[in-house]
Design a protein around this motif. Structure first.
Motif, PDB file in Angstrom:
ATOM      1  N   TYR A  99       0.841  -1.197   0.000  1.00 40.54           N
ATOM      2  CA  TYR A  99       0.000   0.000   0.000  1.00 40.54           C
ATOM      3  C   TYR A  99       0.874   1.244   0.000  1.00 40.54           C
ATOM      4  CZ  TYR A  99      -4.019  -2.970   1.124  1.00 40.54           C
ATOM      5  OH  TYR A  99      -5.008  -3.930   1.094  1.00 40.54           O
ATOM      6  N   SER A 100       0.336   2.310  -0.563  1.00 40.81           N
ATOM      7  CA  SER A 100       1.063   3.566  -0.609  1.00 40.81           C
ATOM      8  C   SER A 100       0.829   4.354   0.673  1.00 40.81           C
ATOM      9  CB  SER A 100       0.607   4.399  -1.809  1.00 40.81           C
ATOM     10  OG  SER A 100      -0.730   4.838  -1.627  1.00 40.81           O
ATOM     11  N   PHE A 101       1.501   5.513   0.798  1.00 41.86           N
ATOM     12  CA  PHE A 101       1.343   6.367   1.976  1.00 41.86           C
ATOM     13  C   PHE A 101      -0.091   6.885   2.080  1.00 41.86           C
ATOM     14  CE2 PHE A 101       1.597  10.443   4.206  1.00 41.86           C
ATOM     15  CZ  PHE A 101       2.256  10.048   5.364  1.00 41.86           C
ATOM     16  N   GLN A 102      -0.774   7.040   0.935  1.00 38.11           N
ATOM     17  CA  GLN A 102      -2.162   7.486   0.945  1.00 38.11           C
ATOM     18  C   GLN A 102      -3.147   6.338   1.144  1.00 38.11           C
ATOM     19  OE1 GLN A 102      -0.036   8.035  -1.578  1.00 38.11           O
ATOM     20  NE2 GLN A 102       0.325  10.261  -1.675  1.00 38.11           N
ATOM     21  N   GLY A 103      -2.637   5.113   1.319  1.00 38.24           N
ATOM     22  CA  GLY A 103      -3.494   3.961   1.533  1.00 38.24           C
ATOM     23  C   GLY A 103      -3.992   3.293   0.271  1.00 38.24           C
ATOM     24  N   TYR A 104      -3.427   3.665  -0.891  1.00 41.22           N
ATOM     25  CA  TYR A 104      -3.839   3.041  -2.152  1.00 41.22           C
ATOM     26  C   TYR A 104      -3.207   1.659  -2.304  1.00 41.22           C
ATOM     27  CZ  TYR A 104      -5.563   7.605  -3.758  1.00 41.22           C
ATOM     28  OH  TYR A 104      -6.245   8.788  -3.888  1.00 41.22           O
ATOM     29  N   ASP A 105      -3.951   0.780  -2.936  1.00 35.90           N
ATOM     30  CA  ASP A 105      -3.422  -0.532  -3.317  1.00 35.90           C
ATOM     31  C   ASP A 105      -2.536  -0.331  -4.552  1.00 35.90           C
ATOM     32  OD1 ASP A 105      -2.914  -3.076  -4.290  1.00 35.90           O
ATOM     33  OD2 ASP A 105      -4.922  -3.824  -3.886  1.00 35.90           O
ATOM     34  N   ILE A 106      -1.225  -0.501  -4.391  1.00 36.47           N
ATOM     35  CA  ILE A 106      -0.283  -0.205  -5.473  1.00 36.47           C
ATOM     36  C   ILE A 106      -0.486  -1.149  -6.646  1.00 36.47           C
ATOM     37  CG2 ILE A 106       2.160  -0.041  -6.081  1.00 36.47           C
ATOM     38  CD1 ILE A 106       2.732   0.752  -3.204  1.00 36.47           C
ATOM     39  N   TRP A 107      -0.789  -2.414  -6.369  1.00 38.23           N
ATOM     40  CA  TRP A 107      -1.026  -3.367  -7.454  1.00 38.23           C
ATOM     41  C   TRP A 107      -2.217  -2.923  -8.313  1.00 38.23           C
ATOM     42  CZ3 TRP A 107       0.709  -7.561 -10.066  1.00 38.23           C
ATOM     43  CH2 TRP A 107      -0.210  -8.318 -10.775  1.00 38.23           C
ATOM     44  N   ALA A 108      -3.321  -2.553  -7.659  1.00 39.67           N
ATOM     45  CA  ALA A 108      -4.509  -2.129  -8.403  1.00 39.67           C
ATOM     46  C   ALA A 108      -4.225  -0.869  -9.220  1.00 39.67           C
ATOM     47  CB  ALA A 108      -5.664  -1.887  -7.430  1.00 39.67           C
ATOM     48  N   ARG A 109      -3.530   0.096  -8.623  1.00 43.80           N
ATOM     49  CA  ARG A 109      -3.225   1.326  -9.355  1.00 43.80           C
ATOM     50  C   ARG A 109      -2.258   1.060 -10.506  1.00 43.80           C
ATOM     51  NH1 ARG A 109      -4.634   6.213  -7.326  1.00 43.80           N
ATOM     52  NH2 ARG A 109      -2.761   7.332  -7.978  1.00 43.80           N
ATOM     53  N   ALA A 110      -1.338   0.118 -10.320  1.00 43.02           N
ATOM     54  CA  ALA A 110      -0.395  -0.207 -11.392  1.00 43.02           C
ATOM     55  C   ALA A 110      -1.121  -0.843 -12.575  1.00 43.02           C
ATOM     56  CB  ALA A 110       0.692  -1.141 -10.877  1.00 43.02           C
ATOM     57  N   MET A 111      -2.107  -1.694 -12.301  1.00 45.57           N
ATOM     58  CA  MET A 111      -2.863  -2.311 -13.388  1.00 45.57           C
ATOM     59  C   MET A 111      -3.676  -1.265 -14.152  1.00 45.57           C
ATOM     60  SD  MET A 111      -1.891  -5.417 -13.197  1.00 45.57           S
ATOM     61  CE  MET A 111      -0.346  -4.788 -12.509  1.00 45.57           C
ATOM     62  N   HIS A 112      -4.330  -0.368 -13.426  1.00 44.83           N
ATOM     63  CA  HIS A 112      -5.111   0.676 -14.078  1.00 44.83           C
ATOM     64  C   HIS A 112      -4.212   1.742 -14.710  1.00 44.83           C
ATOM     65  CE1 HIS A 112      -9.176  -0.517 -12.738  1.00 44.83           C
ATOM     66  NE2 HIS A 112      -8.585  -0.950 -11.637  1.00 44.83           N
ATOM     67  N   GLY A 113      -3.029   1.977 -14.138  1.00 41.58           N
ATOM     68  CA  GLY A 113      -2.126   2.997 -14.654  1.00 41.58           C
ATOM     69  C   GLY A 113      -1.466   2.639 -15.967  1.00 41.58           C
ATOM     70  N   ALA A 114      -1.500   1.350 -16.332  1.00 42.21           N
ATOM     71  CA  ALA A 114      -0.898   0.943 -17.613  1.00 42.21           C
ATOM     72  C   ALA A 114      -1.601   1.611 -18.792  1.00 42.21           C
ATOM     73  CB  ALA A 114      -0.961  -0.576 -17.752  1.00 42.21           C
ATOM     74  N   ARG A 115      -2.887   1.889 -18.653  1.00 41.69           N
ATOM     75  CA  ARG A 115      -3.652   2.453 -19.769  1.00 41.69           C
ATOM     76  C   ARG A 115      -3.126   3.832 -20.161  1.00 41.69           C
ATOM     77  NH1 ARG A 115      -9.994   2.303 -19.227  1.00 41.69           N
ATOM     78  NH2 ARG A 115      -9.428   0.082 -19.375  1.00 41.69           N
TER      79      ARG A 115
END
Length: 324
Positions: A99-115
């Motif tokens: 998880y990031s400092f803001q509490g985000y799931d890094i794996w989930a954001r990485a999957m969505h960030g690929a777009r």
């Protein structure tokens, strides 16, 4: 004395000879088909299939494209999922990248960030190749003053330091205090990359055009009265585009890295857009306490760039008979 044909041996021998002749003709026809010369692209495809590097890079790129198009295959969480009670937690079975400092799931954001990362790289590559190829084929075909003007004009942009030029363009378009929309900032990043990168593809296309316009098929097209646009786009362009495609393949990976660089500097794609560059920018202040926040998105950028570079090398070797 008995005639051999009278006991049935003659017709049998004739049938055997006929079958053997048919078989030999079929073998000869098959051999001729196998010896039929392949086109440049057909030969390149055969060469590509012999290279392990092509398959390795291809698998990686397919996975990245699936991540960009269908992130729900890899995660059930949305990009904005967060839980402050889990901030900066290390990787675990619940969140593979932590998880990031803001509490985000890094794996989930990485999957969505690929777009966003892949979209910026793809659009910037297409625009760069279109502008550079058009300018290069015009300069190479007409030569003289046209070639001199386009070449010197391209040198102006090629002489600009890339990062400095992007900073100037993006800060000019977005002065302090402005908040452009998501679409606007993506378009601005794509345009800034293309404006600063097109001279490379222009030079490649110009060199290929200068060689191609001296070949017999171009002279024959002129002798038959073909118009200049037909000669350029119908005859020359398909035969000069191969080296530009090699450059485009490598540039696509490089532009994904450029997107991450600009986002890290705070002048590229920015929240609420999610991209690998935005994730790296968010993690830069927590490298010492939570290194996983930076390592995973940075690792995805590195792997993606390497995959496209490997694919570009494989395509270059396949299209260049001299390298075999």
């Amino acid at each position: 004395m008995t005639d051999p044909g009278s006991v049935g041996g003659g017709p049998a021998l004739e049938d055997m000879a006929s079958h053997e002749a048919t078989d030999l003709a079929a073998v000869d026809d098959s051999a001729q088909r196998q010896r039929k010369p392949r086109s440049l692209w057909g030969d390149a495809w055969v060469q590509l299939r012999r290279k392990p590097m092509f398959y390795i890079s291809g698998v990686i790129i397919v996975v990245i494209v699936l991540m960009a198009l269908f992130p729900s295959i890899f995660t059930s969480r949305p990009a904005d999922f967060n839980n402050l009670d889990l901030q900066s937690q290390p990787p675990s079975a619940d969140a593979w990248f932590g998880y990031s400092f803001q509490g985000y799931d890094i794996w989930a954001r990485a999957m969505h960030g690929a777009r966003a990362s892949l979209l910026v790289g793809l659009l910037a590559t297409i625009l760069t190749v279109l502008i550079g190829s058009l300018m290069g084929i015009i300069a190479g075909f007409y030569g003289k003053l046209t070639d001199t003007f386009i070449s010197r004009f391209g040198d102006i942009f090629a002489g600009l330091p890339f990062v400095l030029g992007a900073i100037v363009i993006l800060t000019t378009l977005n002065p302090p205090g402005t908040s452009p929309s998501e679409t606007t900032i993506v378009v601005q990043v794509v345009l800034s990359i293309a404006v600063l990168s097109w001279p490379v593809s222009m030079r490649i296309m110009r060199s290929a055009t200068i060689v191609a316009k001296q070949l017999d098929y171009v002279k024959a097209a002129r002798a038959l009265g073909a118009s200049t646009p037909r000669i350029i786009f119908r005859h020359m362009f398909p035969n000069t585009v191969a080296p530009v495609l090699v450059y485009a393949t490598i540039a696509l990976g490089a532009f994904i890295g450029v997107e991450a660089t600009l986002a890290y500097l705070g002048i590229g794609v920015r929240p609420p857009v999610v991209s690998w560059g935005v994730m790296i920018n968010d993690a830069k202040d927590y490298v010492q306490t939570s290194p996983h926040e930076l390592l995973f998105p940075a690792g995805l950028v590195t792997i993606t760039v390497l995959a496209f570079v490997m694919l570009g090398d494989a395509v270059r070797d396949a299209l260049d008979p001299k390298s075999r």
